[in-house]
Scaffold this motif. Structure first.
Motif, short mmCIF file in Angstrom:
data_model
loop_
_atom_site.label_atom_id
_atom_site.label_comp_id
_atom_site.label_asym_id
_atom_site.label_seq_id
_atom_site.Cartn_x
_atom_site.Cartn_y
_atom_site.Cartn_z
N PRO A 221 -32.22 78.95 18.07
CA PRO A 221 -30.81 79.27 18.31
C PRO A 221 -30.07 79.67 17.04
O PRO A 221 -29.26 80.61 17.07
CB PRO A 221 -30.26 77.96 18.89
CG PRO A 221 -31.44 77.33 19.56
CD PRO A 221 -32.59 77.65 18.67
N ARG A 222 -30.33 79.01 15.94
CA ARG A 222 -29.65 79.39 14.70
C ARG A 222 -30.08 80.77 14.25
O ARG A 222 -29.29 81.56 13.72
CB ARG A 222 -29.94 78.36 13.60
CG ARG A 222 -29.25 77.03 13.81
CD ARG A 222 -29.09 76.30 12.50
NE ARG A 222 -29.09 74.85 12.66
CZ ARG A 222 -28.85 74.00 11.68
NH1 ARG A 222 -28.63 74.45 10.45
NH2 ARG A 222 -28.87 72.69 11.90
N GLU A 223 -31.37 81.09 14.44
CA GLU A 223 -31.86 82.42 14.07
C GLU A 223 -31.19 83.50 14.92
O GLU A 223 -30.75 84.54 14.41
CB GLU A 223 -33.38 82.48 14.25
CG GLU A 223 -34.15 81.56 13.31
CD GLU A 223 -35.61 81.41 13.71
OE1 GLU A 223 -36.03 82.06 14.70
OE2 GLU A 223 -36.33 80.63 13.05
N HIS A 224 -31.10 83.25 16.22
CA HIS A 224 -30.44 84.20 17.11
C HIS A 224 -28.95 84.33 16.76
O HIS A 224 -28.41 85.44 16.73
CB HIS A 224 -30.59 83.76 18.56
CG HIS A 224 -31.95 84.03 19.12
ND1 HIS A 224 -32.29 83.72 20.43
CD2 HIS A 224 -33.06 84.59 18.58
CE1 HIS A 224 -33.54 84.08 20.65
NE2 HIS A 224 -34.02 84.60 19.54
N LEU A 225 -28.33 83.21 16.50
CA LEU A 225 -26.91 83.22 16.15
C LEU A 225 -26.67 84.04 14.90
O LEU A 225 -25.75 84.87 14.84
CB LEU A 225 -26.44 81.77 15.96
CG LEU A 225 -24.95 81.52 15.76
CD1 LEU A 225 -24.15 82.04 16.94
CD2 LEU A 225 -24.70 80.03 15.56
N ALA A 226 -27.50 83.83 13.89
CA ALA A 226 -27.34 84.56 12.63
C ALA A 226 -27.49 86.05 12.83
O ALA A 226 -26.73 86.85 12.25
CB ALA A 226 -28.36 84.05 11.61
N SER A 227 -28.44 86.47 13.66
CA SER A 227 -28.66 87.90 13.86
C SER A 227 -27.51 88.55 14.62
O SER A 227 -27.11 89.68 14.32
CB SER A 227 -29.99 88.14 14.59
OG SER A 227 -29.95 87.66 15.92
N ALA A 285 -23.34 72.42 13.13
CA ALA A 285 -23.92 73.46 12.30
C ALA A 285 -23.76 74.84 12.94
O ALA A 285 -23.44 75.83 12.26
CB ALA A 285 -25.39 73.17 12.04
N CYS A 286 -23.98 74.93 14.24
CA CYS A 286 -23.90 76.22 14.92
C CYS A 286 -22.45 76.71 15.04
O CYS A 286 -22.19 77.91 14.90
CB CYS A 286 -24.55 76.14 16.30
SG CYS A 286 -26.36 76.05 16.23
N VAL A 287 -21.52 75.80 15.30
CA VAL A 287 -20.12 76.20 15.35
C VAL A 287 -19.68 76.70 13.97
O VAL A 287 -18.99 77.72 13.86
CB VAL A 287 -19.22 75.04 15.81
CG1 VAL A 287 -17.74 75.36 15.59
CG2 VAL A 287 -19.47 74.74 17.29
N THR A 288 -20.11 76.02 12.92
CA THR A 288 -19.78 76.45 11.56
C THR A 288 -20.30 77.86 11.29
O THR A 288 -19.63 78.69 10.67
CB THR A 288 -20.36 75.47 10.54
OG1 THR A 288 -19.81 74.16 10.78
CG2 THR A 288 -20.04 75.90 9.12
N ALA A 289 -21.53 78.14 11.77
CA ALA A 289 -22.10 79.48 11.59
C ALA A 289 -21.37 80.51 12.45
O ALA A 289 -21.15 81.64 12.02
CB ALA A 289 -23.59 79.45 11.94
N ALA A 290 -20.98 80.11 13.64
CA ALA A 290 -20.35 81.05 14.56
C ALA A 290 -18.98 81.50 14.10
O ALA A 290 -18.58 82.65 14.33
CB ALA A 290 -20.25 80.43 15.95
N VAL A 291 -18.24 80.63 13.46
CA VAL A 291 -16.87 80.99 13.07
C VAL A 291 -16.85 82.03 11.96
O VAL A 291 -15.78 82.56 11.62
CB VAL A 291 -16.05 79.76 12.64
CG1 VAL A 291 -15.92 78.79 13.79
CG2 VAL A 291 -16.64 79.08 11.41
N ALA A 292 -18.02 82.34 11.40
CA ALA A 292 -18.08 83.45 10.44
C ALA A 292 -17.87 84.78 11.14
O ALA A 292 -17.65 85.81 10.49
CB ALA A 292 -19.44 83.44 9.72
#
Length: 334
Positions: A221-227, A285-292
């Motif tokens: 999920p983090r990999e998909h989110l980042a892409s 962690a994922c919410v923190t990445a998503a708000v970018a």
């Protein structure tokens, strides 16, 4: 007869974008039916702190979730998203060639006809009092090898020409086909969906559980989110868990919307989430990445209750899991 939606604002301001929605249908008591019990459940979910609206399943006229009454009774500030995944999966059961990404012409047309009925339902809701639909989640069915990126493009181009009145079209990624294991959904690859979204100006929604199922890992999920963030396409992030072990209600790696692990230390049914790969730390962690992603519109939570859960336990599960997500969003909002 053509419908015209009441315009829904698509302005991009941080406070408006990061709303919190709840896919409460997944955790509803199995025997909830229609009537007072259903209305009370929905009202209790919408009253939870930090909740801005529902992820509403499109199922059809016979479902209480597609009854105009409870949606029109909601506060006018309520903002909902419609998901096509329940109707899509139910249709695939009897017509495996059906889907917006189907290489079979008749199957693709049937999926477009199904979506038009959902479009009409949304028009009725947005044309009345109460809450509004601001987005719709679409999916790249059917399963491989019947699925085609070119067919999906053709469907999306046709659909995008309808009068959506500001309602956002989004592709929610489901687990893609794999030669290494049996997929839960087996739809298009994320890369194909992101490419189409970029070409057509659509959003992409990452579903944590379905990405974990695809990669057989909590890292996927983090990999998909980042892409998706890197591509500038992230509109939504849905927290739904997954388990590498068999559970009371299904096999390992099934798309069963496992709750957040350790969501309660006292409620007996919380033990069913002991094998969930989704944790509170992972949510943060994922919410923190998503708000970018400046285009982020909402963060959602969709978890299921065990089949043994009482109505009170179902609501408690939704409240506890929603609180974890809402707290992460509140911290990210600053």
């Amino acid at each position: 007869m053509a419908h015209r939606f009441t315009l829904v604002s698509t302005k991009h301001q941080r406070g408006d974008l990061m709303s919190v929605i709840v896919g409460a249908y997944a955790a509803a008591p199995r025997d909830i039916g229609a009537g007072a019990g259903f209305r009370r459940y929905v009202e209790d979910v919408l009253a939870l702190p930090g909740v801005d609206g529902l992820e509403v399943p499109y199922i059809g006229a016979d479902s209480p979730w597609n009854d105009l009454a409870y949606l029109r009774a909601a506060d006018p500030s309520t903002s909902h998203v419609l998901t096509m995944i329940p109707a899509t999966i139910m249709t695939l059961g009897s017509a495996p060639e059906c889907g917006l990404a189907s290489a079979d012409g008749d199957g693709r047309r049937a999926a477009i006809d199904l979506l038009r009925r959902a479009w009409e339902f949304m028009a009725q809701v947005n044309g009345g009092s109460g809450g509004r639909f601001t987005g719709i989640e679409l999916h790249s069915a059917p399963r491989h090898p019947l699925t085609s990126a070119d067919a999906f493009r053709a469907s999306l181009e046709e659909i995008a020409a309808w009068d959506w009145g500001g309602v956002r079209l989004m592709i929610e990624h489901s687990d893609a086909h794999s030669d290494a294991h049996e997929p839960a959904k087996g739809f298009l690859d994320l890369a194909d969906e992101v490419k189409l979204a970029a070409e057509l100006g659509l959003g992409v929604v990452v579903n944590w559980g379905r990405s974990a199922i695809e990669g057989r890992s909590a890292a996927t999920p983090r990999e998909h989110l980042a892409s998706v963030v890197a591509a500038g396409r992230l509109d939504g992030l849905i927290f739904s868990g997954a388990s590498a072990d068999d559970t009371l209600d299904g096999q390992a790696w099934a798309d069963l919307h496992a709750p957040i692990r350790d969501w309660s230390a006292t409620v007996p049914v919380a033990a069913e989430a002991a094998s969930s790969l989704l944790t509170a730390d992972e949510v943060t962690a994922c919410v923190t990445a998503a708000v970018a992603a400046p285009e982020l519109r909402y963060v959602g939570v969709k978890v299921s209750s065990p089949s043994t859960a009482t109505a009170a336990e179902c609501l408690e599960l939704v409240a506890a899991n929603t609180a974890v997500v809402a707290a992460a969003v509140a911290r990210a909002r600053g």
